[in-house]
Design a protein around this motif. Sequence first.
Motif, PDB file in Angstrom:
ATOM      1  N   VAL A 196      58.328 -28.147   0.208  1.00  0.00           N
ATOM      2  CA  VAL A 196      56.952 -27.707   0.420  1.00  0.00           C
ATOM      3  C   VAL A 196      56.069 -28.287  -0.665  1.00  0.00           C
ATOM      4  O   VAL A 196      56.412 -28.272  -1.850  1.00  0.00           O
ATOM      5  N   TYR A 197      54.940 -28.828  -0.229  1.00  0.00           N
ATOM      6  CA  TYR A 197      53.977 -29.468  -1.125  1.00  0.00           C
ATOM      7  C   TYR A 197      52.824 -28.516  -1.418  1.00  0.00           C
ATOM      8  O   TYR A 197      52.309 -27.860  -0.517  1.00  0.00           O
ATOM      9  N   PHE A 198      52.460 -28.463  -2.665  1.00  0.00           N
ATOM     10  CA  PHE A 198      51.280 -27.685  -3.055  1.00  0.00           C
ATOM     11  C   PHE A 198      50.760 -28.277  -4.358  1.00  0.00           C
ATOM     12  O   PHE A 198      51.387 -29.174  -4.929  1.00  0.00           O
ATOM     13  N   GLY A 199      49.638 -27.751  -4.818  1.00  0.00           N
ATOM     14  CA  GLY A 199      49.020 -28.349  -5.995  1.00  0.00           C
ATOM     15  C   GLY A 199      48.909 -27.394  -7.162  1.00  0.00           C
ATOM     16  O   GLY A 199      49.318 -26.233  -7.082  1.00  0.00           O
ATOM     17  N   ASP A 200      48.334 -27.894  -8.250  1.00  0.00           N
ATOM     18  CA  ASP A 200      48.169 -27.072  -9.440  1.00  0.00           C
ATOM     19  C   ASP A 200      47.272 -25.876  -9.153  1.00  0.00           C
ATOM     20  O   ASP A 200      47.527 -24.771  -9.639  1.00  0.00           O
ATOM     21  N   GLY A 201      46.255 -26.081  -8.326  1.00  0.00           N
ATOM     22  CA  GLY A 201      45.390 -24.954  -7.979  1.00  0.00           C
ATOM     23  C   GLY A 201      46.145 -23.886  -7.212  1.00  0.00           C
ATOM     24  O   GLY A 201      46.063 -22.693  -7.512  1.00  0.00           O
ATOM     25  N   ALA A 202      46.913 -24.319  -6.231  1.00  0.00           N
ATOM     26  CA  ALA A 202      47.657 -23.370  -5.398  1.00  0.00           C
ATOM     27  C   ALA A 202      48.680 -22.583  -6.203  1.00  0.00           C
ATOM     28  O   ALA A 202      49.058 -21.474  -5.815  1.00  0.00           O
ATOM     29  N   SER A 203      49.107 -23.135  -7.321  1.00  0.00           N
ATOM     30  CA  SER A 203      50.135 -22.436  -8.091  1.00  0.00           C
ATOM     31  C   SER A 203      49.639 -21.087  -8.603  1.00  0.00           C
ATOM     32  O   SER A 203      50.431 -20.250  -9.002  1.00  0.00           O
ATOM     33  N   SER A 204      48.316 -20.881  -8.568  1.00  0.00           N
ATOM     34  CA  SER A 204      47.779 -19.575  -8.980  1.00  0.00           C
ATOM     35  C   SER A 204      47.770 -18.574  -7.837  1.00  0.00           C
ATOM     36  O   SER A 204      47.532 -17.386  -8.066  1.00  0.00           O
ATOM     37  N   GLU A 205      47.983 -19.040  -6.627  1.00  0.00           N
ATOM     38  CA  GLU A 205      47.908 -18.141  -5.468  1.00  0.00           C
ATOM     39  C   GLU A 205      49.095 -17.172  -5.456  1.00  0.00           C
ATOM     40  O   GLU A 205      50.222 -17.540  -5.818  1.00  0.00           O
ATOM     41  N   GLY A 206      48.805 -15.981  -4.975  1.00  0.00           N
ATOM     42  CA  GLY A 206      49.870 -14.992  -4.835  1.00  0.00           C
ATOM     43  C   GLY A 206      50.987 -15.469  -3.930  1.00  0.00           C
ATOM     44  O   GLY A 206      52.168 -15.237  -4.210  1.00  0.00           O
ATOM     45  N   ASP A 207      50.624 -16.144  -2.854  1.00  0.00           N
ATOM     46  CA  ASP A 207      51.650 -16.590  -1.908  1.00  0.00           C
ATOM     47  C   ASP A 207      52.671 -17.497  -2.580  1.00  0.00           C
ATOM     48  O   ASP A 207      53.870 -17.418  -2.286  1.00  0.00           O
ATOM     49  N   VAL A 208      52.216 -18.385  -3.450  1.00  0.00           N
ATOM     50  CA  VAL A 208      53.153 -19.298  -4.114  1.00  0.00           C
ATOM     51  C   VAL A 208      54.109 -18.502  -4.998  1.00  0.00           C
ATOM     52  O   VAL A 208      55.319 -18.746  -5.013  1.00  0.00           O
ATOM     53  N   ASN A 209      53.560 -17.534  -5.692  1.00  0.00           N
ATOM     54  CA  ASN A 209      54.411 -16.734  -6.565  1.00  0.00           C
ATOM     55  C   ASN A 209      55.351 -15.832  -5.769  1.00  0.00           C
ATOM     56  O   ASN A 209      56.501 -15.624  -6.170  1.00  0.00           O
ATOM     57  N   GLU A 210      54.895 -15.328  -4.642  1.00  0.00           N
ATOM     58  CA  GLU A 210      55.804 -14.575  -3.770  1.00  0.00           C
ATOM     59  C   GLU A 210      56.904 -15.485  -3.239  1.00  0.00           C
ATOM     60  O   GLU A 210      58.059 -15.090  -3.115  1.00  0.00           O
ATOM     61  N   ALA A 211      56.533 -16.702  -2.919  1.00  0.00           N
ATOM     62  CA  ALA A 211      57.529 -17.651  -2.411  1.00  0.00           C
ATOM     63  C   ALA A 211      58.563 -17.983  -3.493  1.00  0.00           C
ATOM     64  O   ALA A 211      59.766 -18.078  -3.201  1.00  0.00           O
ATOM     65  N   PHE A 212      58.102 -18.158  -4.727  1.00  0.00           N
ATOM     66  CA  PHE A 212      59.044 -18.414  -5.825  1.00  0.00           C
ATOM     67  C   PHE A 212      60.082 -17.284  -5.906  1.00  0.00           C
ATOM     68  O   PHE A 212      61.286 -17.522  -5.975  1.00  0.00           O
ATOM     69  N   GLY A 213      59.587 -16.059  -5.914  1.00  0.00           N
ATOM     70  CA  GLY A 213      60.493 -14.925  -6.052  1.00  0.00           C
ATOM     71  C   GLY A 213      61.440 -14.795  -4.878  1.00  0.00           C
ATOM     72  O   GLY A 213      62.651 -14.599  -5.036  1.00  0.00           O
ATOM     73  N   TRP A 214      60.880 -14.941  -3.700  1.00  0.00           N
ATOM     74  CA  TRP A 214      61.658 -14.762  -2.476  1.00  0.00           C
ATOM     75  C   TRP A 214      62.729 -15.855  -2.351  1.00  0.00           C
ATOM     76  O   TRP A 214      63.904 -15.562  -2.097  1.00  0.00           O
ATOM     77  N   ALA A 215      62.316 -17.088  -2.535  1.00  0.00           N
ATOM     78  CA  ALA A 215      63.255 -18.205  -2.390  1.00  0.00           C
ATOM     79  C   ALA A 215      64.385 -18.095  -3.407  1.00  0.00           C
ATOM     80  O   ALA A 215      65.543 -18.425  -3.125  1.00  0.00           O
ATOM     81  N   SER A 216      64.036 -17.600  -4.589  1.00  0.00           N
ATOM     82  CA  SER A 216      65.052 -17.460  -5.628  1.00  0.00           C
ATOM     83  C   SER A 216      66.025 -16.349  -5.273  1.00  0.00           C
ATOM     84  O   SER A 216      67.249 -16.522  -5.350  1.00  0.00           O
ATOM     85  N   VAL A 217      65.506 -15.209  -4.867  1.00  0.00           N
ATOM     86  CA  VAL A 217      66.362 -14.061  -4.546  1.00  0.00           C
ATOM     87  C   VAL A 217      67.309 -14.392  -3.391  1.00  0.00           C
ATOM     88  O   VAL A 217      68.488 -14.040  -3.413  1.00  0.00           O
ATOM     89  N   PHE A 218      66.781 -15.084  -2.389  1.00  0.00           N
ATOM     90  CA  PHE A 218      67.616 -15.393  -1.215  1.00  0.00           C
ATOM     91  C   PHE A 218      68.288 -16.761  -1.321  1.00  0.00           C
ATOM     92  O   PHE A 218      68.942 -17.198  -0.381  1.00  0.00           O
ATOM     93  N   ARG A 219      68.077 -17.445  -2.443  1.00  0.00           N
ATOM     94  CA  ARG A 219      68.673 -18.772  -2.685  1.00  0.00           C
ATOM     95  C   ARG A 219      68.461 -19.706  -1.483  1.00  0.00           C
ATOM     96  O   ARG A 219      69.405 -20.288  -0.933  1.00  0.00           O
ATOM     97  N   THR A 220      67.227 -19.813  -1.080  1.00  0.00           N
ATOM     98  CA  THR A 220      66.937 -20.633   0.099  1.00  0.00           C
ATOM     99  C   THR A 220      66.977 -22.118  -0.271  1.00  0.00           C
ATOM    100  O   THR A 220      66.622 -22.501  -1.385  1.00  0.00           O
ATOM    101  N   PRO A 221      67.410 -22.944   0.670  1.00  0.00           N
ATOM    102  CA  PRO A 221      67.463 -24.388   0.425  1.00  0.00           C
ATOM    103  C   PRO A 221      66.062 -25.006   0.501  1.00  0.00           C
ATOM    104  O   PRO A 221      65.644 -25.512   1.538  1.00  0.00           O
ATOM    105  N   LEU A 222      65.351 -24.929  -0.601  1.00  0.00           N
ATOM    106  CA  LEU A 222      63.930 -25.293  -0.592  1.00  0.00           C
ATOM    107  C   LEU A 222      63.558 -25.990  -1.892  1.00  0.00           C
ATOM    108  O   LEU A 222      63.896 -25.519  -2.977  1.00  0.00           O
ATOM    109  N   VAL A 223      62.848 -27.094  -1.759  1.00  0.00           N
ATOM    110  CA  VAL A 223      62.284 -27.780  -2.924  1.00  0.00           C
ATOM    111  C   VAL A 223      60.784 -27.501  -2.970  1.00  0.00           C
ATOM    112  O   VAL A 223      60.062 -27.795  -2.013  1.00  0.00           O
TER     113      VAL A 223
END
Lengths: 416, 353
Positions: free
Chosen positions: A190-217
């Motif tokens: 998934v592509y995103f930018g420095d601005g998007a890194s402040s969004e809640g969704d990106v941070n929720e995705a970080f947590g979620w992907a980590s907890v579920f160990r999803t195959p995601l870059v």
Amino acid sequence: MLSVTEVMQLLTPAGQRITVASQAMSPGPSPAGEPCPPSANAAAAGELTVADIDLPAQIADLTDDDLVGLYRDMVLVRRLDEEATSLQRQGELGLWASLRGQEAAQVGSGRALGAQDMAFPSYREHGVAWCRGIDPMAILAIFRGNSLGGWDPAEHGFALYSIVVGAQTLHATGYAMGMARDGSPGAAIVYFGDGASSEGDVNEAFGWASVFRTPLVFFCQNNQWAISEPASRQSRTEIFHRASGFGFPSLRVDGNDVLACLAVTRWALATARAGGGPVLVEAVTYRMGAHTTADDPTRYRAPGELDAWRRRDPIDRMRAHLGAAGLLDEDRERRLAIEADACAHDLRTRCRSMPDPEPASLFDHVQVTDTGLVSVQRSAFTAAPGDGGDGPYVQGDLDRRSGLVTGETRVSGQAW
Amino acid sequence: MTSGAVITNGQRADAGAAPAAPAPITMAKALNLGLRAAMAADPKVLVMGEDVGTLGGVFRVTDGLQQEFGEPRVIDTPLAESAIVGTAIGLAMRGYRPVCEIQFDGFVYPAFDQIVSQLAKLHYRSAGRIRLPVTIRIPFGGGIGAVEHHSESPEAYFCHTAGLKVVACSNPADAHLMIQQAIRSDDPVIFLEPKRRYWEKAVVDPRPLTELPAADTTELHRSMVARAGTDATLVGYGPTVRTCLDAAEVSAADDSRSLEVIDLRSLSPLDLTPVLDSVRRTGRLVVVHEAPSNVSLSAEVAARVTEEAFYSLEAPVLRVTGYDTPYPPARLEDHYLPDVDRILDAVDRSFGF
């Protein structure tokens, strides 16, 4: 407090090939801090350094033609991008978001993807789209106002552009969960930018992907600017540092080095596909143009900044490398320029001759099963004089014309 | 009447040939049975949300599902509503049928962008290539003495959004049927569950959707006559259907008025056929919901009935709703929520024209 690892590189800004892992260079004009020791285990959460990944080995299979191919991709993508900017200036597009400066990050990561992988772009990933076989005209159609997303994501392994920044990181996370459940051999990116890194969704995705160990870059193109706001307004820490707080590995790569971007993305995808969970890649790059054609960067950027980044231009760098390696002579350059002009000409011709969509198509695909309201409005619209519906929309009038209201009579003589 | 079965007192009159007459069950249990049937029928159905697995949901609607179908299909998620919906979109793109639970109405707003800008629009954006059969279950409405953010009625936000379908069940039999129909829908469905009715009981035909006679006669997006009447029409949905039925009962006993009660069931799309049929007979309409009145479902019903049955109306369409205030502290909610008295006052006003 702030510890900054080196930026992974395989080409110096002068185009010199780095073959020894420890030769990594500082990232240049972007803020740099002190180096920190490499983590011991690449698979563990933490920041990865060149000591953790054998970068040269990741691209050891590249042939001379492959190397020239990466250069060709970048040249063609930039030429198409320039053409789109011109088309916007001439009124053929409503808007254009230029990728100029980010060709290496996009082509390098895009060419790391296999057919089994799925990419989720933001709205500036024209170079990744190119690598996934998307017709550039489909992208122009969005900016021309002809469509909202004109390709089949499943066919190309390339999701639709996402304009609400960061929202697509969650779609990618869910999709990657599904891939893991299905036993898919692929991974998502998934592509995103420095601005998007402040969004809640990106941070929720970080947590979620980590907890579920999803195959995601997570591939963050830090192009230094979110419209007028510098990356320093988004974060007090380097973006790639954030992954460690979420418990998954991250690395930082020179986003203007197509070989390094290819190498780290290959590594990250392989880690994800092998069940290692998500990886965050921060590609340090620069948005050489305006945010979009509606933007004026002279209002917020220092005059010398662009010059500094021009010396790190991703295309110049690869050209210097190929030239030095004897893989690119004047004749090949000339033929490539002719090819680029032909592509641009073709794009221009098709853009200018693109008809507006059928007016009634605005009612198409609101839902799989249309609601009555949309059906009724479509019927009335198509029945309207001129077929373009230049009269005001009146619900009651519409219902009568559509036959929805029939047999209406007073049940008593009393009106009010 | 074209819209299928008549239900009386929340119980489907033609629920018909259930094999053995089981004991009455609560709406929460009926939803649980419906979810179980949907999961058994389709291995792509996933249940995901906060506390839905080990605990079985704060209202126990998903009780036992994780034991029966396993952790991979009944997922206790992080406390991240935007991610619950956003990842459900990704899973749906991958061919799954996620059923998301938002724990309380007031917690849905962090997911608002994912619902309104993504879930609702991706089918359109993709020119029909992407289908998102995602069901979002939301316990909604007040009346349980809860703290703030646990009693809200957010339906108008979703009804206003093209691309979403919005339904509200009002009784156990419908809950069991409608949840299965919603999960089977190829479009995203916001599924509103009236939380103060979770514990009301009725006999429910427990068979899965494919064997339910009601499934043939009652589509998901049909409104239904809950009580037949001749003098005035009451329209409600979700929690206020019971209130309207109670009002009709009182009105019949005290005022000898015959009030017809219509359960909208589907809030978007609206099926106003039974309402228009009714208004053409009664000439009087009162619309009842817990949500505030301003730009609400009742406003839409009033506008469309006025447009389409103007000459049948003996009185303006009247509305009995929550007030245009934030939801008050629970000790005041009895004053806020529409009740039998307020409904009958409105009926009286209607007859005063």
